[in-house]
Write an enzyme that holds these catalytic residues in place. Sequence first.
Site: not given
Ligand code: GLA
Length: 383
Positions: A34, A120, A124-125, A170
């Site tokens: 999203t 996983a 981590s990135s 993230d």
């Molecule tokens: C990965 C991407 C995020 C997000 C998720 C799915 O983690 O880095 O930006 O789009 O997938 O919600």
Amino acid sequence: MKTEVRKQFAKHFGQDKGSVYASPGRVNLIGEHTDYNGGFVFPGAIDKGMIAEIRPNGTDKVKAYAIDLDESVEFGLTEADAPKEQWARYIFGVCREMNKRGVDVKGFDTAFSGDVPLGAGMSSSAALESTYAFAINELFGENKIDKFELAKVGQATEHNYVGVNCGIMDQFASIFGKEGSLIRLDCRSLEYEYFPFDPKGYKLVLLDSVVKHELASSAYNKRRESCETAVAAIQKKHPNVEFLRDCTMEMLNEAKADINDEDYMRSEYVIEEIQRVLDVSDALKKGDYETVGQKMYETHHGMSKLYEVSCDELDYLNDCAKKCGVTGSRVMGGGFGGCTINLVKDELYSDFITTTKKAFKDKFGKEPKVYDVVIGDGARKLA
Ligand code: GLA
């Protein structure tokens, strides 16, 4: 881990100490795919992440040592000097993106290590990007870049140096994380709210399918393209629409003739998922974990059948959760492997874990890994 990083740094770069920084990986309660659609997400930072020691070295070169891989790389700071090693590209990308934002990044020596499992679905990135963005801001930028922009530095690194057109979730969680709280983030405005998360009587646990999602970036980018194609079709009649966030199912249906079946399915999932995040926010405010859990199952169904980012192993873990009476369960993160996130009543926890481990091993020949979720703090200096 910090002691080990100190030790390895000294071994490789001498006894003069550098500064030590840490950033976490993340979980996401609900709101998947999203973020790049301008919608809502519900992540939290975890107690696992990356730690790096860094010391400016007075040259224009970065010398980096990846402790867990036992690999060293040296690179310069101009575009022409990009390293080939994937892990080093993250550090290089962050240096470049900070430079583009006016920070005069100079050479440094660095060693880093992590305890977020790679591939996983726990980011981590992002943990690596946030660690270096935070550190470089302090060491070379007099902290002039604000936290929102630091998150965008990590995201831009993915776009421009890694090839993943990810959203902001993230990196935002890794920078803004707060112990004990999940974050509801509006990915369009970047307005956010901390939700203290302490569901009495429940645990949040990740089951790792041990299917690595490392090769998933092209499929990820394709999902994003589907959403953008659908938006372009909807815009013909609704020019003010910017993201799927602005669309209802009615609007999607109006444009159905101009949207292929696959893009339609992807968009249907996203429109429904954005609403689920809002429903979960309301349910959490009321302490209604049954509704939270039900929405998690709905997300899994959508990710598996409409967005098609699940796999047999993850679907199986989801089925096991259902059979064991787990309150909520779904694939977490981008998908194509990685973990399910499970909201489980305390009294069902051990039976769920034992039964699922055995059943999964019987079917796939390997045991899923189990991680109890502890919500921790975001990027910070440790020493
Ligand atoms: C990965 C991407 C995020 C997000 C998720 C799915 O983690 O880095 O930006 O789009 O997938 O919600």
